[in-house]
Design an enzyme around this catalytic site. Structure first.
Site, PDB file in Angstrom:
ATOM      1  NE  ARG A 100      37.527  57.344  31.055  1.00 12.22           N
ATOM      2  CZ  ARG A 100      38.604  57.495  30.290  1.00 12.22           C
ATOM      3  NH1 ARG A 100      39.504  58.423  30.543  1.00 12.22           N
ATOM      4  NH2 ARG A 100      38.787  56.718  29.246  1.00 12.22           N
ATOM      5  CG  HIS A 144      40.146  53.083  31.455  1.00  8.97           C
ATOM      6  ND1 HIS A 144      38.889  52.658  31.108  1.00  8.97           N
ATOM      7  CD2 HIS A 144      40.863  51.956  31.708  1.00  8.97           C
ATOM      8  CE1 HIS A 144      38.848  51.336  31.139  1.00  8.97           C
ATOM      9  NE2 HIS A 144      40.032  50.878  31.510  1.00  8.97           N
ATOM     10  CE1 TYR A 172      42.044  59.682  27.255  1.00 10.19           C
ATOM     11  CE2 TYR A 172      44.080  58.648  28.004  1.00 10.19           C
ATOM     12  CZ  TYR A 172      42.728  58.889  28.170  1.00 10.19           C
ATOM     13  OH  TYR A 172      42.065  58.345  29.242  1.00 10.19           O
TER      14      TYR A 172
END
Lengths: 388, 326
Positions: free
Chosen positions: A280, A284, A293
């Site tokens: 990805r 998200h 992160y």
């Protein structure tokens, strides 16, 4: 082990001759597994003994066009969210090959159960992309008739739809229909009980369902190693059906493997799990901040595996598409983006009374009562204004 | 087949048999529903007569049972699933609440989910933990679900037929401690509406409203009160979603007093909703506050204590006396 190191140590062309079914790969230690790959990141065709495919130039251009248009649609939706036209968007950036490859493997009679990110699969099913935006704009919970395109509504609860897919597939088998069901889910969903239960049910009833896991490496901020200690495709073995890992950024491999799995299901050989190993590239959803992160280097590494770029390289090198083709496609992308933008802005808010509609098929006394009370309440404002 | 005396569990069995015979799309699914005939033998003989494709033994996975039933319904089937005991429905609660209840609305009416979830519920059989609960309010609270509970064999037969015929998901709570109670079932009769309450004993001084396993207790209480010269009307509510407030209102307008009885905890239960609505509708008719008799805000107790936990004749009569004392 980090995701980067897993990917970096993965053998590519040299290892492509080996089968990657669960039966064979159980000999391999976790993390050393290989991908089914038919098109390298450098845009070179390679063969695989189990998954041969020979697309025509037109088919190759079609896959390229699907990926380009899907990416453009997705980018436009992200922009619309930033401009306040959508409340949220779940981008598929980077997952175009996994979705177009698997989506183009479907027959008309097959049925798809997506999550909420399968915009490319929806495109393959002929769902008007503007219909995908209603739920993200907040005007409905899904703006299409699932049975018109054999594409079920987006499901937000993680993994729930894998059971619906399995039940549907059980029904397909009962009907004796020449069809299969394709269920999408992500690496995070692999931790859900419903996914495990769908594996159990599909195996026990030999249901014609193919589970297509897009392992995009991240479940919001949690990496795959927070979901599993073994490669996800190996889960299938414990349930009694085969699993395979495919290069999720390779549209040809995704197409070939999904075609084979669906055909296997249609011919009564039961379920199969495909793990599309992909990435990805974006957040998200638009509410997420991946810089908290993961490292920029990680994305840069995956950009070298870009699914669209590698097919473009092949098309160019083989002389299958010229500059005029790419220019035409660019214009088509612009037109799609404009159509999407105009459609979203023109999308009307639902009527107030819509919240009382379709709650029950056969009606319900309480809903009738509350609808009448609310209508009276709303009408009281009109009456008051008229009174003045 | 015409009128016949049968037990409540036999009536459900006969109802399932009729449904399987009438509509090839009807399926029975659940744990142990096949050869065993269910742990209460409610599905006894059905797999033998209709085969494993129609009466399906499932893996031990409640979410899987309901989730696959949803998929089968999407494919055009009408699954009737059995949850083995009340306390075991919770692994399936997510599928019921987030999917089964909402998919019709989510699809703007494009898909229908004619799924019936049968749940043997309630206490009084000396069972271990998780086998005696009454979670009906948790389901009635969810828009998109219908919730019913028969109190006698005739209703058990007909309400299940109607639930299976409904295009909406129906949670069908079976009063397991009444499984062996026999009454007349006329399988040729024309049943009343699924969600209508029924006066099962007329009276003039107070309305006692109950459903499922508590209807018998309410009737016994009314009979006992009659010996003391009190005229108690007993209403069998039959449906918890929707609730037939019109029938309750009509009764309360005659009697002026209402006591609601159920096994579930009183706090935020079905009785709370009835008390609130009837107070709104019948404020000037009420001679006393609406009283509730039910379980406590406690986990269902060990079975040696269940006689104290469950509303019995004395607790119901005590509430009747309190309401009549106003």
């Amino acid at each position: 082990m980090t995701v980067e190191s897993t990917a970096a140590r993965k053998p590519r062309r040299s290892g492509a001759k080996r089968s990657t079914t669960a039966r064979d790969t159980k000999k391999q230690p976790a993390g050393q597994t290989e991908l089914v790959q038919l098109l390298t990141p450098e845009g070179e065709r390679v063969e695989h003994p189990d998954y041969a495919i020979d697309p025509t130039p037109e088919e190759l251009r079609g896959l390229y066009r699907d990926m380009v248009l899907t990416r453009r649609f997705d980018a436009e939706a992200t922009t619309l969210q930033r401009q306040g036209e959508l409340g949220l968007w779940a981008s598929l950036l980077g997952q175009e090959a996994a979705q177009i490859g698997s989506g183009r493997a479907l027959n008309d009679a097959d049925y798809v159960f997506p999550t909420y990110r399968e915009h490319g699969v929806a495109w393959c099913r002929g769902v008007d992309p503007t219909n995908l935006l209603g739920m993200f704009r907040g005007v409905n919970h899904g703006g299409w008739d699932p049975n018109s395109n054999n594409f079920h509504l987006y499901t937000i609860v993680i993994g729930s739809q894998t059971l619906h897919a399995t039940g549907y597939a059980m029904g397909v088998a009962k009907d004796g229909a020449d069809a299969a069901v394709l269920a999408y889910f992500g690496d995070g969903a692999s931790s859900q009980g419903d996914v495990a239960e769908s594996f159990t049910f599909s195996a026990v009833y030999n249901a014609p369902v193919v589970f297509f896991c897009q392992n995009n490496q991240w479940a919001i901020s949690e990496p795959t190693e927070k979901q599993t200690r073994v490669p996800l495709y190996q889960r299938a073995q414990g349930f009694g059906f085969p699993g395979v890992r495919v290069d999720g950024n390779d549209v040809l491999a995704c197409l070939a493997v999904t075609k084979a799995a669906l055909e296997r299901a249609r011919t009564g050989q039961g379920p199969m799990l495909i793990e599309a190993f992909t990435y990805r590239m974006g957040a998200h959803t638009t509410s997420d901040d991946p810089t908290r992160y993961r490292s920029p280097e990680e994305r840069e590494l995956w950009e070298t595996k870009d699914p669209i770029l590698r097919l473009r390289t092949l098309l160019t090198r083989e002389g299958l598409a010229d500059d005029a083709y790419f220019a035409d496609l660019e214009r088509e992308s612009d037109a799609l983006a404009k159509r999407v933008r105009d459609a979203v802005r023109a999308m009307p808010d639902p009527e107030d009374m819509a919240m009382f509609e379709h709650i029950y098929a056969d009606g319900h006394a309480l809903v009738d009562e509350e609808r009448a009370q609310f209508a009276e309440y709303q009408a009281s404002f009109v009456t008051a204004e008229e009174g003045i | 087949m015409a009128a016949e005396k049968m037990s409540l569990s036999k009536a459900i069995n006969a109802s399932l048999r009729t449904a399987l015979e009438t509509d090839p799309k009807v399926l029975i699914m659940g744990e142990d529903v096949g050869k065993l005939g269910g742990v209460f033998r409610v599905t006894d003989g059905l797999q033998k007569d209709f085969g494993e494709d129609r009466v399906i033994d499932t893996p031990l996975a409640e979410s899987g049972i309901v989730g696959t039933a949803i998929g089968l319904a999407l494919r055009g089937y009408r699954p009737v699933v059995e949850i083995q005991f009340d306390g075991f429905v919770f692994p399936a609660y997510d599928q019921i609440v987030t999917q089964l209840a909402k998919m019709h609305a989510r699809s703007l009416g494009k898909v229908k989910l004619p799924v019936v979830v049968r749940i043997p519920y309630g206490g009084g059989i000396g069972a271990v933990e998780h086998h005696s609960e009454s979670p009906e309010a948790l389901f009635a609270h969810v828009a998109g679900l219908k919730v019913v509970s028969p109190a006698n064999a005739s209703d058990a037969y007909w309400m299940l037929q109607q639930a299976i015929d409904s295009d909406d998901p129906v949670i069908y709570f079976e009063p397991k401690r009444r499984y062996h109670d026999k009454s007349e079932v006329d399988t040729a009769a024309i049943p009343g509406p699924l969600h209508a309450a029924r006066v099962v004993r007329p009276g003039a001084d107070l309305t006692l409203a109950a459903y499922g396993p508590m209807v018998k207790v309410a009737l016994d209480a009314a009979a006992a009160a009659a010996e003391e010269g009190k005229s108690i009307e007993v209403l069998d509510l039959r449906s918890m979603s929707p609730i037939d407030f019109d029938s309750i209102q009509r009764s309360v307008e005659r009697t002026g007093r209402l006591v609601v009885v159920h096994e579930a905890p009183v706090f935020l239960g079905t009785g709370s909703e009835i008390a609130a609505r009837i107070t709104e509708r019948c404020f000037y008719h009420l001679q006393a506050p609406v009283l509730r008799v039910g379980g406590f805000h406690s986990p269902y107790p060990p079975s040696r204590l269940e006689d104290e936990y469950l509303p019995g004749l004395d607790r119901v009569l005590d509430a009747v006396d309190r309401a009549l004392a106003y």
